[in-house]
Design a protein around this motif. Structure first.
Motif, PDB file in Angstrom:
ATOM      1  N   GLU A   1       0.874  -1.263   0.075  1.00 20.58           N
ATOM      2  CA  GLU A   1       0.042  -0.205  -0.162  1.00 20.58           C
ATOM      3  C   GLU A   1       0.899   1.341  -0.041  1.00 20.58           C
ATOM      4  O   GLU A   1       0.367   2.183  -0.775  1.00 20.58           O
ATOM      5  CB  GLU A   1      -0.904  -0.061   1.199  1.00 20.58           C
TER       6      GLU A   1
ATOM      7  N   VAL B   1      -5.529  -3.355   1.675  1.00 22.32           N
ATOM      8  CA  VAL B   1      -6.042  -3.155   2.932  1.00 22.32           C
ATOM      9  C   VAL B   1      -6.324  -1.704   3.222  1.00 22.32           C
ATOM     10  O   VAL B   1      -5.314  -0.827   3.098  1.00 22.32           O
ATOM     11  CB  VAL B   1      -4.932  -3.561   4.228  1.00 22.32           C
ATOM     12  N   PRO B   2      -7.381  -1.209   3.326  1.00 25.73           N
ATOM     13  CA  PRO B   2      -7.773   0.417   3.027  1.00 25.73           C
ATOM     14  C   PRO B   2      -7.378   1.183   4.207  1.00 25.73           C
ATOM     15  O   PRO B   2      -6.955   2.134   3.980  1.00 25.73           O
ATOM     16  CB  PRO B   2      -9.382   0.278   3.488  1.00 25.73           C
ATOM     17  N   GLU B   3      -7.085   0.455   5.472  1.00 24.10           N
ATOM     18  CA  GLU B   3      -6.636   1.305   6.556  1.00 24.10           C
ATOM     19  C   GLU B   3      -4.886   1.810   6.301  1.00 24.10           C
ATOM     20  O   GLU B   3      -4.491   2.676   6.417  1.00 24.10           O
ATOM     21  CB  GLU B   3      -6.669   0.680   7.932  1.00 24.10           C
ATOM     22  N   ALA B   4      -4.309   0.432   5.502  1.00 27.02           N
ATOM     23  CA  ALA B   4      -2.901   0.626   5.203  1.00 27.02           C
ATOM     24  C   ALA B   4      -2.700   1.681   4.119  1.00 27.02           C
ATOM     25  O   ALA B   4      -1.670   2.481   4.163  1.00 27.02           O
ATOM     26  CB  ALA B   4      -2.391  -0.727   4.897  1.00 27.02           C
TER      27      ALA B   4
ATOM     28  N   GLN C   1      -4.775   4.361   3.470  1.00 24.30           N
ATOM     29  CA  GLN C   1      -4.964   5.666   4.211  1.00 24.30           C
ATOM     30  C   GLN C   1      -3.661   6.138   4.619  1.00 24.30           C
ATOM     31  O   GLN C   1      -3.430   7.256   4.647  1.00 24.30           O
ATOM     32  CB  GLN C   1      -6.110   5.463   4.973  1.00 24.30           C
ATOM     33  N   MET C   2      -3.145   5.179   5.605  1.00 29.30           N
ATOM     34  CA  MET C   2      -1.898   5.455   6.346  1.00 29.30           C
ATOM     35  C   MET C   2      -0.922   5.767   5.220  1.00 29.30           C
ATOM     36  O   MET C   2      -0.314   7.016   5.447  1.00 29.30           O
ATOM     37  CB  MET C   2      -1.377   4.539   7.238  1.00 29.30           C
TER      38      MET C   2
ATOM     39  N   GLU D   1      -1.415   9.198   3.678  1.00 26.53           N
ATOM     40  CA  GLU D   1      -1.202  10.503   4.729  1.00 26.53           C
ATOM     41  C   GLU D   1       0.291  10.599   4.714  1.00 26.53           C
ATOM     42  O   GLU D   1       0.745  11.632   4.736  1.00 26.53           O
ATOM     43  CB  GLU D   1      -1.895  10.114   5.841  1.00 26.53           C
TER      44      GLU D   1
ATOM     45  N   ARG E   1      -7.697  14.553   1.339  1.00 29.05           N
ATOM     46  CA  ARG E   1      -8.515  13.539   1.732  1.00 29.05           C
ATOM     47  C   ARG E   1      -8.478  12.269   0.874  1.00 29.05           C
ATOM     48  O   ARG E   1      -8.443  12.643  -0.516  1.00 29.05           O
ATOM     49  CB  ARG E   1      -9.964  13.724   2.096  1.00 29.05           C
TER      50      ARG E   1
END
Length: 117
Positions: free
Chosen positions: A3, A40-43, A45-46, A49, A61
């Protein structure tokens, strides 16, 4: 964690598009990804950022939209979305065939929308 490299590539794509249109401030990026990409969406996103911070992009965003898996049965041609989480077991709801299906959607990974000013 693939990611992080995906996030870096997204930022490169976004910067290129912003330069083409004379935009200087990134507001939002929408990415569509297929279920088979193993994102992995959270990964992501991190990673997005962290990559934004490194690139000097503030307050952008990331919106993520998963594209469901759809297949066409290799036997009868029925188009369906597998009911089971296990993508190795995909019986056709019409004829029961469990294998040799053609993947129609679920492998996508692309920038769907960019908002910038």
């Amino acid at each position: 964690m693939h990611e992080m490299s995906i996030a870096a590539s997204l930022i490169d794509i976004v910067k290129e598009e912003m330069a083409k249109h004379g935009a200087t401030r990134l507001l939002m990026v929408r990415v569509r990804y297929g279920r088979l990409t193993n994102i992995v969406p959270e990964a992501l996103q991190m990673g997005f950022e962290a990559t934004c911070l490194e690139a000097g992009i503030k307050d952008a965003r990331l919106e993520l939209e998963e594209v469901p898996l759809t297949v066409a049965c290799g036997g009868c041609g029925e188009t369906f979305t597998p009911e089971h989480e296990d993508i190795l077991y995909m019986p056709c709801p019409r004829c029961g065939r469990e294998f040799a299906h053609e993947v129609l959607t679920g492998r996508e990974l692309f920038v769907d929308h960019i908002e910038a000013e």
